[in-house]
Design a protein around this motif. Sequence first.
Motif, PDB file in Angstrom:
ATOM      1  N   ILE A 373       0.859  -1.187   0.000  1.00 39.62           N
ATOM      2  CA  ILE A 373       0.000   0.000   0.000  1.00 39.62           C
ATOM      3  C   ILE A 373       0.891   1.231   0.000  1.00 39.62           C
ATOM      4  N   VAL A 374       0.673   2.105  -0.967  1.00 42.47           N
ATOM      5  CA  VAL A 374       1.489   3.302  -1.137  1.00 42.47           C
ATOM      6  C   VAL A 374       0.742   4.513  -0.586  1.00 42.47           C
ATOM      7  N   TYR A 375       1.388   5.234   0.301  1.00 33.59           N
ATOM      8  CA  TYR A 375       0.857   6.498   0.801  1.00 33.59           C
ATOM      9  C   TYR A 375       1.792   7.584   0.278  1.00 33.59           C
ATOM     10  N   PRO A 376       1.444   8.255  -0.828  1.00 31.36           N
ATOM     11  CA  PRO A 376       2.340   9.254  -1.426  1.00 31.36           C
ATOM     12  C   PRO A 376       2.793  10.298  -0.401  1.00 31.36           C
ATOM     13  N   GLY A 377       4.081  10.557  -0.418  1.00 32.80           N
ATOM     14  CA  GLY A 377       4.659  11.530   0.495  1.00 32.80           C
ATOM     15  C   GLY A 377       5.061  10.951   1.831  1.00 32.80           C
ATOM     16  N   ILE A 378       4.523   9.778   2.193  1.00 31.00           N
ATOM     17  CA  ILE A 378       4.761   9.215   3.532  1.00 31.00           C
ATOM     18  C   ILE A 378       5.600   7.934   3.472  1.00 31.00           C
ATOM     19  N   GLY A 379       5.223   6.966   2.678  1.00 35.70           N
ATOM     20  CA  GLY A 379       5.974   5.714   2.602  1.00 35.70           C
ATOM     21  C   GLY A 379       5.109   4.587   2.090  1.00 35.70           C
ATOM     22  N   ILE A 380       5.595   3.352   2.231  1.00 35.81           N
ATOM     23  CA  ILE A 380       4.801   2.188   1.829  1.00 35.81           C
ATOM     24  C   ILE A 380       4.585   1.269   3.024  1.00 35.81           C
ATOM     25  N   PHE A 381       3.394   0.684   3.068  1.00 34.46           N
ATOM     26  CA  PHE A 381       3.016  -0.320   4.049  1.00 34.46           C
ATOM     27  C   PHE A 381       2.931  -1.660   3.325  1.00 34.46           C
ATOM     28  N   THR A 382       3.352  -2.707   3.986  1.00 32.45           N
ATOM     29  CA  THR A 382       3.137  -4.051   3.455  1.00 32.45           C
ATOM     30  C   THR A 382       2.495  -4.896   4.544  1.00 32.45           C
ATOM     31  N   PHE A 383       1.609  -5.785   4.140  1.00 32.75           N
ATOM     32  CA  PHE A 383       0.889  -6.632   5.094  1.00 32.75           C
ATOM     33  C   PHE A 383       0.959  -8.088   4.650  1.00 32.75           C
ATOM     34  N   ALA A 384       1.265  -8.964   5.616  1.00 36.62           N
ATOM     35  CA  ALA A 384       1.390 -10.388   5.324  1.00 36.62           C
ATOM     36  C   ALA A 384       1.103 -11.188   6.586  1.00 36.62           C
ATOM     37  N   LYS A 385       1.252 -12.502   6.491  1.00 32.52           N
ATOM     38  CA  LYS A 385       0.873 -13.397   7.592  1.00 32.52           C
ATOM     39  C   LYS A 385       1.746 -13.232   8.824  1.00 32.52           C
ATOM     40  N   ASP A 386       2.981 -12.763   8.639  1.00 36.25           N
ATOM     41  CA  ASP A 386       3.878 -12.534   9.776  1.00 36.25           C
ATOM     42  C   ASP A 386       4.800 -11.379   9.440  1.00 36.25           C
ATOM     43  N   LYS A 387       5.563 -10.947  10.426  1.00 35.67           N
ATOM     44  CA  LYS A 387       6.408  -9.770  10.257  1.00 35.67           C
ATOM     45  C   LYS A 387       7.492 -10.005   9.213  1.00 35.67           C
ATOM     46  N   GLN A 388       8.129 -11.158   9.247  1.00 33.37           N
ATOM     47  CA  GLN A 388       9.204 -11.405   8.290  1.00 33.37           C
ATOM     48  C   GLN A 388       8.685 -11.351   6.859  1.00 33.37           C
ATOM     49  N   THR A 389       7.540 -11.966   6.610  1.00 32.89           N
ATOM     50  CA  THR A 389       6.989 -11.970   5.257  1.00 32.89           C
ATOM     51  C   THR A 389       6.601 -10.570   4.825  1.00 32.89           C
ATOM     52  N   ALA A 390       6.064  -9.780   5.754  1.00 35.85           N
ATOM     53  CA  ALA A 390       5.712  -8.394   5.431  1.00 35.85           C
ATOM     54  C   ALA A 390       6.953  -7.566   5.147  1.00 35.85           C
ATOM     55  N   ARG A 391       7.985  -7.751   5.967  1.00 28.96           N
ATOM     56  CA  ARG A 391       9.235  -7.003   5.752  1.00 28.96           C
ATOM     57  C   ARG A 391       9.881  -7.390   4.427  1.00 28.96           C
ATOM     58  N   VAL A 392       9.913  -8.682   4.134  1.00 32.03           N
ATOM     59  CA  VAL A 392      10.522  -9.143   2.882  1.00 32.03           C
ATOM     60  C   VAL A 392       9.731  -8.626   1.679  1.00 32.03           C
ATOM     61  N   ALA A 393       8.396  -8.571   1.793  1.00 29.91           N
ATOM     62  CA  ALA A 393       7.587  -8.008   0.704  1.00 29.91           C
ATOM     63  C   ALA A 393       7.976  -6.558   0.453  1.00 29.91           C
ATOM     64  N   SER A 394       8.210  -5.825   1.528  1.00 31.38           N
ATOM     65  CA  SER A 394       8.637  -4.434   1.396  1.00 31.38           C
ATOM     66  C   SER A 394       9.990  -4.346   0.693  1.00 31.38           C
ATOM     67  N   GLU A 395      10.907  -5.217   1.089  1.00 30.51           N
ATOM     68  CA  GLU A 395      12.231  -5.222   0.466  1.00 30.51           C
ATOM     69  C   GLU A 395      12.133  -5.566  -1.019  1.00 30.51           C
ATOM     70  N   PHE A 396      11.257  -6.499  -1.354  1.00 31.71           N
ATOM     71  CA  PHE A 396      11.091  -6.868  -2.758  1.00 31.71           C
ATOM     72  C   PHE A 396      10.465  -5.736  -3.563  1.00 31.71           C
ATOM     73  N   TYR A 397       9.571  -4.973  -2.938  1.00 35.29           N
ATOM     74  CA  TYR A 397       9.009  -3.859  -3.694  1.00 35.29           C
ATOM     75  C   TYR A 397      10.056  -2.768  -3.910  1.00 35.29           C
ATOM     76  N   ILE A 398      10.955  -2.604  -2.963  1.00 30.28           N
ATOM     77  CA  ILE A 398      12.065  -1.677  -3.182  1.00 30.28           C
ATOM     78  C   ILE A 398      12.935  -2.182  -4.327  1.00 30.28           C
ATOM     79  N   ASN A 399      13.148  -3.522  -4.391  1.00 29.93           N
ATOM     80  CA  ASN A 399      13.859  -4.085  -5.537  1.00 29.93           C
ATOM     81  C   ASN A 399      13.143  -3.729  -6.836  1.00 29.93           C
ATOM     82  N   ALA A 400      11.813  -3.848  -6.822  1.00 32.83           N
ATOM     83  CA  ALA A 400      11.038  -3.522  -8.021  1.00 32.83           C
ATOM     84  C   ALA A 400      11.177  -2.051  -8.393  1.00 32.83           C
TER      85      ALA A 400
END
Length: 707
Positions: A373-400
């Motif tokens: 989820i992108v909040y322009p001007g503020i940052g991105i949120f990622t949501f998943a089943k656990d913290k590690q999966t959510a954090r890794v999703a965020s890292e992958f979107y930064i890769n993208a």
Amino acid sequence: MSTSIVTQFKHVSYLWDEKKAASLQGDEVGLLIYRSNLLGTDLRLTNYGGGNTSCKVISKDPLNGKEVEVMWVKGSGGDLGTLKKSGLAALYVDRLRGLQNIYRGIEFEDEMVALFNHCIYDFNSKAPSIDTPLHGFLPYKHIDHLHPDAAIAIAAAKDGKRITQELFGGSVGWVEWQRPGFDLGLKMRECIEQNPEVRGIMLGSHGLFTWGNTAYESYINTLEVVERCAAFLEENYGKRGKVFGGAKLNSPAKENRAQQAASLAPLLRGFCSSETRMIGHFTDDDRVLEFINSKDLERLAPMGTSCPDHFLRTKIRPLVLDLKPDEDLTDSEKVKEKLRPAFSAYREMYKMYYNTCKHQDSPPIRDANPVVIVYPGIGIFTFAKDKQTARVASEFYINAINVMKGAEAISSYTSLSQQEAFNIEYWLLEEAKLQRMPKPKALSGRIALVTGSAGGIGKAIAKKFADEGACVILSDNDPQRLKEAESEFSRQYGNDVFTSAIMDVTNGDQISTTVRTSSIAFGGVDIIVNNAGLSISKPLEEHTEKDWDLLYDVLVKGQFFVTQACVDIMRKQAMGGDVINIVSKNALVSGPNNAGYGSAKAAQLHLSRLNAAELGKDKIRVNAVNPDAVIADSKIWAGAWAEGRAKAYGVKVEELPAFYAKRTLLNEIILPEDIANACYVIVSGLMNKSTGNVLNVDGGVAAGFVR
């Protein structure tokens, strides 16, 4: 192999240690693991869980003693940075290559994976991954398959094939996008046969293959190719115009971004948890802000990602919020009404994507909520089943984001088509992998804030909850003790399971900061355990006003205001919740020299009932646990309280545990873990229809029975 194209490394890290490598001389599998760990350490080379490496060695066949060629390759799952031998698959090379004799064509691709098991050399090794033939059909001794952002930027560019040819002068081949599998392995072999001098292969929209005759040759070749890709991108940034078309808006100061993120996260978590309770992650990394504040966000975000590794973790596309950076978020119900249509539209989009692209044998549709989820001007949120999966999703979107930035700098970015994306997301082999994953624990997806959790009862509760899958917020007013607890939790659980905050429950600012910490770290809070406390044991005539105020401030007022702050978050999430108040047998039992402490505990207990009556409409359960004489690892019992109680009962301090045990019906000493187990029972899901109750954990004190 062609000569070196790079002499110094700026964009990747050269980590090879000659002394370490020399100690592994002759152990090709050991060198493979060493090389893999080095590659996995540098996130510019590959991302968490992505990529695979291999080596081919001559070994004795245990069946006949003859020498055979065996390939050791990273197996299904796992991460290069932490890879061990147990994470490798070992296969007979001749058997693997022999499978082409029975290969029926690309329509029957998936059936080949089961046949890999007939090629296993070491039955104790990991299950082979879908990428196994990509390594097996290439003739090289050591092979690296990675997903470097710099290489994928070229692979995902509209003119990627031409750019690769020109950049490397024909020394790196090109194979068009195709889903990984047996057929892709054959196409890569064909590329090598037609271009025997190439030092690597670029896979369109996917990643990079490089190799060498030794572990070191493969390692240095990989670094050189990626370094050249990264340098080329750097040379071209700004030549085709401003990055991402330039800035469309500016971000507030970091503190303001954090405040906005903390205010919004519980609302987003509530929406994203409509099917499964999710854990959140937030980042306002500079690379993120450059993208989400840009003019090209509107054009690029809907395109989604290119690399399958990115896509599998970030979904078809992000949800971009129509909120201003300085949006007033104080009225949560008003903000919810503004967000609701956006989430409804995203879910409908996802259902249409599924229905349009599904095959006859596709798995059922999965959770239709966004991951990113992108909040322009503020940052991105990622949501998943656990913290590690959510954090890794965020890292992958930064890769993208890195890939989009690079591709736009040299050409124009292209993403996977919706059908190709679907074929990856709902691949039956991916579904089988999901089905093999362990079932979630009872508290998976739950977030628990435990006050006074640097030791004693509080730490035991936090550990129990973490053991059962929860994310926990450690909080305490003792900085040194909290630091020690942080170290212990980091060693035992890793940093994705917990966060911490200094919190004196009598300090409103610290309560607010702790709750904000929980919202930013995990997305909100589901369980509050009011455990912080102290004890003062004095005769009536010796009690001071200061004693009285301190007891009531910590035990009663502290419980009230921490609950108040956390309930506000629970209401934003609209998922219910649990409040557990650690009270005491003394709330019900009258004893000597205990007027201040006992009456404050009685107030805590009745406050629990009052809160239960008020919060039932919000599906927030409020229950109390009444311990007694929990002496182990307790700051309360380390000082004057123990002396006061011993004096009151006419025994020595060291005799207190046995004294308390003997006066119970069960003749048991009560430990912090006993209280933790009681708290777990309340939140485990087995008591979801229970509120306003008191659970005694005191070994049986008849005078403390509620009924």
